[in-house]
Design a protein around this motif. Structure first.
Motif, PDB file in Angstrom:
ATOM      1  N   ALA A 151      53.503  36.062  25.576  1.00 51.18           N
ATOM      2  CA  ALA A 151      51.997  36.066  26.168  1.00 51.18           C
ATOM      3  C   ALA A 151      51.337  37.104  25.381  1.00 51.18           C
ATOM      4  O   ALA A 151      51.098  38.272  26.113  1.00 51.18           O
ATOM      5  CB  ALA A 151      52.063  36.366  27.659  1.00 51.18           C
ATOM      6  N   PRO A 152      50.840  36.969  24.004  1.00 47.95           N
ATOM      7  CA  PRO A 152      50.240  38.080  23.327  1.00 47.95           C
ATOM      8  C   PRO A 152      48.864  38.421  24.100  1.00 47.95           C
ATOM      9  O   PRO A 152      48.310  39.368  23.748  1.00 47.95           O
ATOM     10  CB  PRO A 152      49.748  37.513  21.941  1.00 47.95           C
ATOM     11  N   HIS A 153      48.340  37.273  24.927  1.00 48.13           N
ATOM     12  CA  HIS A 153      46.671  37.726  25.687  1.00 48.13           C
ATOM     13  C   HIS A 153      47.131  38.670  26.495  1.00 48.13           C
ATOM     14  O   HIS A 153      46.061  39.511  27.005  1.00 48.13           O
ATOM     15  CB  HIS A 153      46.434  36.326  26.519  1.00 48.13           C
ATOM     16  N   LYS A 154      48.225  39.058  27.249  1.00 47.63           N
ATOM     17  CA  LYS A 154      48.376  40.169  28.136  1.00 47.63           C
ATOM     18  C   LYS A 154      48.230  41.606  27.296  1.00 47.63           C
ATOM     19  O   LYS A 154      47.727  42.475  27.817  1.00 47.63           O
ATOM     20  CB  LYS A 154      49.677  40.267  28.771  1.00 47.63           C
ATOM     21  N   LEU A 155      48.562  41.464  25.982  1.00 48.98           N
ATOM     22  CA  LEU A 155      48.454  42.659  25.211  1.00 48.98           C
ATOM     23  C   LEU A 155      46.935  42.796  24.671  1.00 48.98           C
ATOM     24  O   LEU A 155      46.303  43.951  24.981  1.00 48.98           O
ATOM     25  CB  LEU A 155      49.276  42.546  23.939  1.00 48.98           C
ATOM     26  N   THR A 156      46.263  41.838  24.597  1.00 49.56           N
ATOM     27  CA  THR A 156      44.944  41.836  24.043  1.00 49.56           C
ATOM     28  C   THR A 156      44.031  42.381  25.210  1.00 49.56           C
ATOM     29  O   THR A 156      42.962  43.267  25.261  1.00 49.56           O
ATOM     30  CB  THR A 156      44.266  40.490  23.813  1.00 49.56           C
ATOM     31  N   ALA A 157      44.439  41.801  26.655  1.00 51.15           N
ATOM     32  CA  ALA A 157      43.632  42.401  27.799  1.00 51.15           C
ATOM     33  C   ALA A 157      44.024  43.847  28.087  1.00 51.15           C
ATOM     34  O   ALA A 157      43.138  44.581  28.258  1.00 51.15           O
ATOM     35  CB  ALA A 157      44.114  41.594  29.048  1.00 51.15           C
TER      36      ALA A 157
END
Length: 587
Positions: free
Chosen positions: A525-531
């Motif tokens: 889940a790369p989106h968790k790192l972007t957030a």
């Protein structure tokens, strides 16, 4: 250097010990710790535990507080509401923990490796030979590359696979046309640019298709050529290889523009499994997993039915003896499980292919190729939409060429950089423009959960405001500017200092980097790192506004704030690198 225990883990250990002391009969209990806007952390686990043990939750919470070891890490614990615990961390612990991460000379910021790493084969970035890459290829490449970086950073052995479309009936048409027009691909493949390679292929494909559609005799010769290709005729294979080589020049040029490493040994297309197809079918048929139906070799599923209510099978071999995608995909599973010895097979593939992969995975399970020790996962992604919320197309209704879209992103970003640039040369503006433009495209993709569609809006992507990579890159560049202006004064941690509220918020968030990386990797889940990174940049902006750095009250406070600046920059740099995004020193 050893990994650094996060403040969250330190508090968790102390609360768990206090819980066990207060309720020995409950064994090890989870305090359910999380960040809170009422304190630094809040523990909610006492309510469920009290209910289970038929105890008064507020009384139990009070008993736990009396047993909590405080001082070095925990400054204060208070009971709130029906039995929540609000925990405040000491300023000293925040600074000391960050100092330990800062001292990590490996550049990992104290992030540990996974406890039980395995081997993951990740199937992503799957373009087709002799065809242009379009916007639909973007997500598989960008998401796949970020997941590769995350998994490798946590210690997983990652085997990359680019399952390119390099086989099938269209190659009979192309090869036959090239046989009859031998000078169409005369230049040396290694001297051609990606654009030249694609224009050659595009021109040849259109010419071949025109003849194929209008000349029945040519169509017959082309179909015979497919048989020759599948039979391994040396001359036909040599001509097929020309198409593959020409396409690779183009692929590599696009991936280079995407600032992404694609290695030749990792490209194992559909053709790479040809020698396994017959055996795959034999194994499935002999085991009874697949059965003959109207001449075709099929696998049936009780829960997969068509609009008419009848079962829809997975066709492994057609009635004419030809092989479909299923045979290739199942052969690839065999190769990845038995030859590569993978524990996890991860497929970054469009959500519209979910039914196909569900049937392929279930077939492999029935055959015993997938089991409790080896599992396959489709990381399904949604569609790229235009501003109008419809699938992204050109005005003429055609699919957008990926290279055109990337060029436009770079142009837009270069304009933003030029507007802000004060001491950059034209060459530096072009370099930063590429880094900002490509970063903007990647970040917009990765900041959306993979399974959701997202709108492709270049104006928003290259904006300095809001949740964009440019905002993060600008925060990083601003920190580098402050560090340069500091001159001889170097960042240094001073745990004895009291922290401003904005310093505490920034420090606590920076300390949770390791936990975020672990979660993003485990869940693909790369989106968790972007957030996480966006919040880090936002907290830094607040810190910058409220806490003077170079004009702080004392030399020690200047050093400590420079230290907070620098560890924020290092965290942004490492986090963005895991997303495949550059962080320029100047913007």
């Amino acid at each position: 250097m050893a990994s650094v225990t996060s403040l969250s883990d330190s508090v968790h250990q102390r609360l768990a010990a206090a819980l066990s002391a207060a309720l020995p009969q409950a064994g090890s209990a989870d305090p359910l710790l999380r960040r809170s806007d009422r304190a630094d952390f809040q523990a909610n686990g006492i309510l469920a535990l009290a209910k289970k043990e038929k105890a008064n939750p507020r009384e139990l919470a009070t008993q736990v507080v009396s047993r909590v070891e405080s001082g070095d890490v925990i400054k204060d614990v208070e009971v709130s509401g029906p039995g929540f615990l609000n925990i405040t961390i000491t300023d000293r612990a925040i600074t000391q923990n960050l100092a330990a991460r800062y001292a990590d000379d490996t550049g990992r910021l104290g992030v540990p490796h996974a406890e039980h790493p395995g081997t993951t084969v990740i199937d992503y970035a799957q373009p087709n030979v002799a065809k242009e890459m379009h916007v639909g290829h973007l997500r598989s490449a960008v998401i796949g590359d970020a997941v590769v970086q995350l998994l490798e950073f946590t210690g997983e052995t990652v085997v990359r696979r680019h399952h390119i479309g390099d086989w099938g009936t269209q190659f009979g048409m192309l090869i036959q046309y090239l046989e009859e027009h031998p000078h169409e691909l005369d230049h040396k493949a290694d001297e051609a640019s990606g654009e030249e390679a694609m224009s050659n292929l595009d021109r040849l494909y259109k010419a071949a298709r025109k003849v194929f559609d209008s000349d029945e005799e040519f169509k017959t010769r082309a179909r015979r050529r497919v048989v020759d290709l599948q039979a391994g005729d040396p001359q036909t294979l040599a001509m097929w290889q020309k198409f593959v080589d020409e396409s690779k020049i183009y692929f590599f040029s696009v991936f280079e523009k995407l600032d992404m490493e694609i290695r030749d040994p990792d490209i194992v297309g559909e053709s790479g499994y040809n020698d396994m197809l017959a055996e795959t079918c034999r194994l499935l048929e002999e085991s009874g997993v697949a059965v003959r139906s109207e001449g075709a070799l099929c696998v049936f599923f009780d829960d997969v039915k068509g609009p008419d209510g009848n079962p829809v099978p997975l066709i492994v071999q057609k009635s004419d003896g030809g092989y479909g995608y299923a045979a290739t995909d199942l052969s690839a599973i065999r190769d990845r499980v038995f030859n590569i010895k993978a524990n996890t097979l991860l497929y970054v593939v469009d959500a519209r292919q979910s039914l196909h992969f569900r049937m392929v995975f279930e077939t492999a399970r029935r055959a015993g190729w997938l089991n409790e020790d080896v599992h396959a996962v489709q990381l399904a992604f949604g569609t790229v939409l235009g501003k109008d919320g419809k699938p992204f197309k050109t005005r003429e209704g055609e699919t957008v060429r990926l290279v055109d879209l990337l060029d436009e992103a770079i142009d837009r970003a270069s304009a933003v950089v030029r507007e802000k640039a004060q001491d950059l040369s034209e060459e530096e503006i072009a370099e930063r423009g590429a880094q900002v433009g490509i970063g903007a495209v990647k970040y917009a993709d990765l900041s959306t959960s993979a399974n959701r569609d997202y709108k492709f809006d270049l104006d928003q992507m290259v904006s300095l405001n809001g949740d964009t990579s440019v905002y993060l890159q600008y925060a990083y560049a601003r920190i580098q500017s402050i560090l340069r202006k500091a001159g001889e004064t170097r960042p240094a941690a001073h745990p004895e200092l009291e922290l401003h509220e904005a310093e505490r918020a920034l420090g606590l968030h920076a300390d949770s980097f390791a936990a975020t990386v672990a979660e993003a990797a485990a869940e693909y889940a790369p989106h968790k790192l972007t957030a996480y990174l966006y919040q880090l940049a936002s907290l830094y902006t607040t810190f910058y506004d409220k806490c003077p750095v170079l004009k702080a009250e004392s030399p020690e406070q200047i050093e400590n704030r420079l230290f907070l600046c620098d560890i924020t920059a290092r965290t942004l740099h490492q986090g963005m690198a895991l997303l495949g995004i550059r962080t320029p020193e100047r913007l």
